[in-house]
Enzyme design. Sequence first.
Site, PDB file in Angstrom:
ATOM      1  CD  GLU A  62      16.262 -28.428 -54.532  1.00 36.44           C
ATOM      2  OE1 GLU A  62      16.287 -29.445 -55.247  1.00 36.44           O
ATOM      3  OE2 GLU A  62      17.228 -28.110 -53.828  1.00 36.44           O
TER       4      GLU A  62
ATOM      5  CG  ASP B 154      16.344 -23.474 -50.696  1.00 33.15           C
ATOM      6  OD1 ASP B 154      15.831 -23.385 -51.831  1.00 33.15           O
ATOM      7  OD2 ASP B 154      16.596 -24.558 -50.160  1.00 33.15           O
TER       8      ASP B 154
HETATM    9 ZN   LIG Z   1      19.743 -26.967 -56.202  1.00 29.82          ZN
END
Ligand SMILES: [Zn+2]
Length: 361
Positions: free
Chosen positions: A114, A53
């Site tokens: 994340e 992501d």
């Molecule tokens: Zn990162």
Amino acid sequence: MAERIKQYCEEMGATVEIDDAGERVGGNSGNVIARFPGTIPDAETIMMSAHMDTVVPGEGVKPIVEGDIIRSDGTTVLGGDDKSGCAVILETIRCLQEQNIPHTPIEAVFSICEEVGLLGAKMLDVSKLKARYGLVFDSDDPGFLFTKGPSANHFEFKIYGLESHAGVAPEQGISAIRIAAEAIAQMKLGRIDHETTANIGVIRGGEATNIITNYVYLKGEARSLNEDKLNAQTEHIVKTLQDTAAKYEVTVDGVTTRGRVESEVTREYYAMDVPESSRVVQLVYKAAARKGLKVEAVASGGGCDANIFNKKGIECANFGTGMRAIHTVKEWLDVKDMYASAEMTLEMLKLNGEMATQGRG
Ligand SMILES: [Zn+2]
């Protein structure tokens, strides 16, 4: 992104699984776990990880390539955080195979979410992995290996005052905005010391200029490499808000109301502290020396998937890939840095294979 990576990995001979983390966090993909067999019998598995992501705005990226520099067109982030990490992993494994370099089994973990709280790493079932050490590729300068990272707390505060007409009866109200303002003004925020930071990042409240506002919502965080300092800073922020709210009290028609605060403190992640003597740090040092590169182990002020993996028993450090000015639309990347990162990583995997072969003999 996940499907593309899955396809690449399968073409390179990996067995690929997409786990159920996506369903559990409400996303459209899980973590991609690609298992590459080793060529050395009985060698221990190493983990390599990067997140798939990016922060927003990250859709419809139009990369602009000028010599060795890749940047976005200024309307989106580049997303080198952390697509560059994914690329380094895929390319180094491809090189191992093309050059027939003896290597240990590799578990490549491409994580989700994340950037919104390390959710993919948190949802990852590490009992499915064989690896107990490895590298995360999710920082800027390939001259640095992040081995220490902070613990972090996340805060949400609901400040309650008492609504009243601002022109007719201001003395019958308690302004939640005033409580918030006074408390924040008294708080120690920003850089607290060399190991500790704190921030109030979101403030919301108020409906109209003629209403004494009865509700304000705040969000913030504190981080520290030192657990005691994090606790002290957290207590300080909560207490400052509560003490400030308690100073405000009005009695209307015999009913007394006090300002009050509901505090919610959650642990975002735990500190990581990988020793110099650890297998992964030693591997990186030796590999860098062989390639004539300089890599220094340092502390980071940020948290990443490595914080979670370490907490879950996979000893790993965070290595740079060349991403720069991350989390901004000015994000850019020097391909020379990405080459240096990949070359060091390839050397590390080669060295790891040599050591596994010697260990067997
Ligand atoms: Zn990162």
